[in-house]
Design a protein around this motif. Structure first.
Motif, PDB file in Angstrom:
ATOM      1  N   ALA A   1      11.015 -18.801   9.684  1.00 43.96           N
ATOM      2  CA  ALA A   1       9.891 -18.451   8.549  1.00 43.96           C
ATOM      3  C   ALA A   1       9.922 -20.285   8.279  1.00 43.96           C
ATOM      4  CB  ALA A   1      11.003 -17.907   7.038  1.00 43.96           C
ATOM      5  N   GLY A   2       9.992 -21.256   9.403  1.00 44.19           N
ATOM      6  CA  GLY A   2      10.257 -22.547   9.087  1.00 44.19           C
ATOM      7  C   GLY A   2      10.594 -23.552   8.413  1.00 44.19           C
ATOM      8  N   GLY A   3      11.217 -24.668   8.195  1.00 48.75           N
ATOM      9  CA  GLY A   3      11.980 -24.975   7.288  1.00 48.75           C
ATOM     10  C   GLY A   3      13.160 -25.040   7.746  1.00 48.75           C
ATOM     11  N   GLY A   4      13.406 -24.384   9.091  1.00 44.91           N
ATOM     12  CA  GLY A   4      14.923 -24.000   9.351  1.00 44.91           C
ATOM     13  C   GLY A   4      15.557 -22.905   8.832  1.00 44.91           C
ATOM     14  N   GLN A   5      14.553 -22.151   8.408  1.00 47.26           N
ATOM     15  CA  GLN A   5      14.866 -20.784   7.739  1.00 47.26           C
ATOM     16  C   GLN A   5      14.624 -19.504   8.037  1.00 47.26           C
ATOM     17  OE1 GLN A   5      13.441 -20.430   3.347  1.00 47.26           O
ATOM     18  NE2 GLN A   5      12.296 -22.658   4.313  1.00 47.26           N
ATOM     19  N   VAL A   6      15.086 -19.064   8.439  1.00 48.76           N
ATOM     20  CA  VAL A   6      14.839 -17.435   9.148  1.00 48.76           C
ATOM     21  C   VAL A   6      14.541 -16.034   7.746  1.00 48.76           C
ATOM     22  CG1 VAL A   6      15.699 -15.537  10.377  1.00 48.76           C
ATOM     23  CG2 VAL A   6      16.435 -17.889  11.403  1.00 48.76           C
ATOM     24  N   LYS A   7      13.753 -15.254   8.154  1.00 45.44           N
ATOM     25  CA  LYS A   7      13.202 -14.245   7.253  1.00 45.44           C
ATOM     26  C   LYS A   7      13.458 -12.939   7.952  1.00 45.44           C
ATOM     27  CE  LYS A   7      12.106 -15.810   3.152  1.00 45.44           C
ATOM     28  NZ  LYS A   7      10.861 -16.222   1.651  1.00 45.44           N
ATOM     29  N   ALA A   8      13.380 -11.761   6.273  1.00 48.67           N
ATOM     30  CA  ALA A   8      12.545 -10.653   7.145  1.00 48.67           C
ATOM     31  C   ALA A   8      10.973 -10.247   7.974  1.00 48.67           C
ATOM     32  CB  ALA A   8      12.930  -9.520   6.138  1.00 48.67           C
ATOM     33  N   CYS A   9      10.711 -10.260   8.460  1.00 53.36           N
ATOM     34  CA  CYS A   9       9.649  -9.757   9.040  1.00 53.36           C
ATOM     35  C   CYS A   9       8.250  -9.659   7.823  1.00 53.36           C
ATOM     36  CB  CYS A   9       9.203  -8.579  10.415  1.00 53.36           C
ATOM     37  SG  CYS A   9       7.889  -8.225  10.609  1.00 53.36           S
ATOM     38  N   ASP A  10       8.772  -8.572   6.922  1.00 55.72           N
ATOM     39  CA  ASP A  10       7.609  -8.947   6.268  1.00 55.72           C
ATOM     40  C   ASP A  10       8.415  -7.940   5.133  1.00 55.72           C
ATOM     41  OD1 ASP A  10       5.489  -8.466   4.254  1.00 55.72           O
ATOM     42  OD2 ASP A  10       4.634  -6.813   5.716  1.00 55.72           O
ATOM     43  N   THR A  11       7.676  -7.740   4.044  1.00 54.01           N
ATOM     44  CA  THR A  11       8.384  -6.279   2.836  1.00 54.01           C
ATOM     45  C   THR A  11       7.279  -5.592   2.472  1.00 54.01           C
ATOM     46  OG1 THR A  11       7.140  -8.504   1.001  1.00 54.01           O
ATOM     47  CG2 THR A  11      10.038  -9.184   2.524  1.00 54.01           C
ATOM     48  N   THR A  12       8.021  -4.649   1.983  1.00 52.18           N
ATOM     49  CA  THR A  12       6.970  -3.631   1.108  1.00 52.18           C
ATOM     50  C   THR A  12       6.115  -3.379  -0.232  1.00 52.18           C
ATOM     51  OG1 THR A  12       8.308  -2.913  -0.300  1.00 52.18           O
ATOM     52  CG2 THR A  12       8.575  -1.979   1.899  1.00 52.18           C
ATOM     53  N   GLY A  13       6.512  -4.952  -0.352  1.00 53.63           N
ATOM     54  CA  GLY A  13       6.201  -5.709  -1.763  1.00 53.63           C
ATOM     55  C   GLY A  13       6.217  -4.524  -3.234  1.00 53.63           C
ATOM     56  N   THR A  14       5.848  -5.204  -4.323  1.00 56.20           N
ATOM     57  CA  THR A  14       5.984  -4.352  -5.734  1.00 56.20           C
ATOM     58  C   THR A  14       5.130  -3.798  -5.917  1.00 56.20           C
ATOM     59  OG1 THR A  14       6.527  -5.335  -7.803  1.00 56.20           O
ATOM     60  CG2 THR A  14       5.023  -6.064  -6.680  1.00 56.20           C
ATOM     61  N   GLU A  15       5.417  -3.343  -7.476  1.00 57.30           N
ATOM     62  CA  GLU A  15       4.330  -2.008  -7.660  1.00 57.30           C
ATOM     63  C   GLU A  15       4.150  -1.951  -9.487  1.00 57.30           C
ATOM     64  OE1 GLU A  15       5.518   1.857  -6.048  1.00 57.30           O
ATOM     65  OE2 GLU A  15       6.940   1.557  -8.032  1.00 57.30           O
ATOM     66  N   THR A  16       3.449  -1.510  -9.544  1.00 54.62           N
ATOM     67  CA  THR A  16       3.637  -1.086 -11.520  1.00 54.62           C
ATOM     68  C   THR A  16       4.438  -0.188 -12.199  1.00 54.62           C
ATOM     69  OG1 THR A  16       1.862   0.259 -11.635  1.00 54.62           O
ATOM     70  CG2 THR A  16       0.935  -1.500 -11.312  1.00 54.62           C
ATOM     71  N   ASN A  17       4.670  -0.278 -13.146  1.00 57.01           N
ATOM     72  CA  ASN A  17       5.431   0.734 -13.621  1.00 57.01           C
ATOM     73  C   ASN A  17       5.026   1.967 -13.329  1.00 57.01           C
ATOM     74  OD1 ASN A  17       7.425  -1.147 -14.468  1.00 57.01           O
ATOM     75  ND2 ASN A  17       6.413  -1.444 -16.025  1.00 57.01           N
ATOM     76  N   ASP A  18       3.550   2.330 -13.168  1.00 58.19           N
ATOM     77  CA  ASP A  18       2.882   3.535 -13.224  1.00 58.19           C
ATOM     78  C   ASP A  18       2.570   3.762 -11.700  1.00 58.19           C
ATOM     79  OD1 ASP A  18       2.877   3.785 -16.128  1.00 58.19           O
ATOM     80  OD2 ASP A  18       0.657   2.667 -15.515  1.00 58.19           O
ATOM     81  N   GLY A  19       3.400   3.239 -10.447  1.00 57.52           N
ATOM     82  CA  GLY A  19       3.348   3.201  -9.206  1.00 57.52           C
ATOM     83  C   GLY A  19       2.627   2.820  -8.253  1.00 57.52           C
ATOM     84  N   TYR A  20       1.348   1.886  -9.175  1.00 55.63           N
ATOM     85  CA  TYR A  20       0.219   1.295  -8.464  1.00 55.63           C
ATOM     86  C   TYR A  20       0.753   0.601  -6.765  1.00 55.63           C
ATOM     87  CZ  TYR A  20      -4.481  -0.582  -6.596  1.00 55.63           C
ATOM     88  OH  TYR A  20      -5.667  -1.629  -6.461  1.00 55.63           O
ATOM     89  N   PRO A  21       0.745   0.519  -6.205  1.00 55.13           N
ATOM     90  CA  PRO A  21       1.358  -0.649  -4.759  1.00 55.13           C
ATOM     91  C   PRO A  21       0.453  -1.841  -4.986  1.00 55.13           C
ATOM     92  CG  PRO A  21       0.561   1.070  -3.405  1.00 55.13           C
ATOM     93  CD  PRO A  21       0.481   2.161  -4.987  1.00 55.13           C
TER      94      PRO A  21
END
Length: 275
Positions: free
Chosen positions: A87-107
Motif C-alpha cells: 500500500a506504499g510507504g512500507g504499508q500492507v493492506k487488504a486488496c479491497d473492502t466492501t465499503g459502507t452503506e446507508t442505514n436503509d441499505g443503499y451500498p
C-alpha cells in the motif's frame, strides 16, 4: 461596352496619378498594362484577393482516471479482497473492502459507480478521455495497488477516487477531499494539493458543506491510502458525504443528489485541466 468602359477608366486613373508626380513625362512607367486589363472581364473571381480559411485550435488531449471505490461483488469474495497487497510507504493492506452503506441499505459501491458514470459523461462531452478502474458494479476489486497502477499507466492529468464515508460519529456530515501527505514524488506534492483544493472549492460552490468531523475546511492529508501513496500522478479521494447520517444519506441516495455531486466534481476537474 463594359470591357471598353473599364479599360478607359484604368487609363484615366493612370494619367491622373502620373500627373501628380515630379518625374519627367518621358520617363514615366505606366501603372497598368492596358492590353492585359482590357482582357479581364468585370467580376472575374480570379482577380479577388485570396481569403484564408478560418483556423480552429484543438485543445491538447487530456486523460482523467476515475476510480469508483469498492465493487458490487466484493462482499461475496472475502478471500480475494482480503489478500494483502503493498500500500506504499512500507504499508500492507487488504486488496479491497466492501465499503459502507446507508442505514436503509443503499451500498456505497453503488453510489460510487453511479456518480462516476455521471462524471464520465460530463467529461467526455468536453473532449476529455476518461479511464475507469473497473468495468461495472458487479465484479470484484481490482486491488488498491492495481487501481493506482491504472492511473500511472494512463499518464492521467488527474486521478480521482469517488467514495462516500461511513462514520458513526454522532452528527458527522459533510464532504472531504483526501490528498497525499507526505508527498512521495512531485505529482503528490503541489499538483495533488491543488487538485484537492479545486475539488473542495467546486463542491462547496455547489452547496455541499465541508465535513465537520474530519480534516480541516474540507481537506484531509492522508498517508495511509494506497491509491494516494502509490500514485505517480496527481491523485485525490473525494468522500462525498457520510452515509450514516440520515439527512445526508437521503441526498446521497437520490438521483438529484447524485447528479449534483457529479456535476460539481466534473466542473472542478474541467477547471483543473483547463477545459
Amino acid at each position: 461596352m463594359g470591357g471598353v468602359r473599364r479599360w478607359l477608366t484604368v487609363v484615366v486613373v493612370g494619367l491622373v496619378v502620373a500627373g501628380c508626380g515630379s518625374e519627367p513625362a518621358a520617363e514615366r512607367t505606366p501603372l497598368l498594362d492596358p492590353v492585359v486589363t482590357a482582357d479581364i472581364p468585370a467580376g472575374d473571381p480570379s482577380t479577388a484577393p485570396a481569403v484564408s480559411a478560418p483556423t480552429t485550435s484543438t485543445p491538447p488531449p487530456v486523460t482523467i482516471v476515475l476510480n469508483p471505490g469498492h465493487n458490487g461483488g466484493n462482499a461475496s469474495h472475502p478471500a480475494e479482497i482480503n489478500r494483502r497487497v503493498a500500500a506504499g510507504g512500507g504499508q500492507v493492506k487488504a486488496c479491497d473492502t466492501t465499503g459502507t452503506e446507508t442505514n436503509d441499505g443503499y451500498p456505497e459501491h453503488a453510489f460510487n459507480w453511479d456518480v462516476t458514470l455521471r462524471v464520465r459523461a460530463a467529461l467526455t462531452a468536453k473532449g476529455v478521455t476518461v479511464v475507469l478502474t473497473r468495468e461495472d458494479d458487479a465484479g470484484v476489486g481490482p486491488c488498491v495497488d492495481e487501481r493506482a497502477a491504472i492511473g500511472n499507466e494512463a499518464g492521467a492529468a488527474a486521478v480521482v477516487s469517488i467514495h462516500a464515508d461511513g462514520s458513526d460519529v454522532a452528527s458527522a456530515n459533510g464532504f472531504h477531499v483526501a490528498y497525499p501527505v507526505p508527498a512521495r514524488n512531485d505529482a503528490q506534492g503541489e499538483p495533488s494539493a491543488r487538485l484537492a483544493e479545486v475539488l473542495r472549492d467546486g463542491l462547496a460552490k455547489a452547496g455541499f458543506a465541508p465535513a465537520n468531523y474530519i480534516g480541516q475546511n474540507g481537506l484531509d492529508g492522508r498517508d495511509d491510502l494506497a491509491g494516494l501513496n502509490l500514485s505517480e500522478r496527481p491523485a485525490v479521494f473525494v468522500e462525498c458525504g457520510n452515509m450514516r447520517d440520515a439527512t445526508e444519506a437521503a441526498v446521497l441516495s437520490s438521483d438529484d443528489g447524485k447528479q449534483r455531486y457529479a456535476a460539481a466534481i466534473a466542473t472542478a476537474l474541467l477547471t483543473y485541466v483547463g477545459r
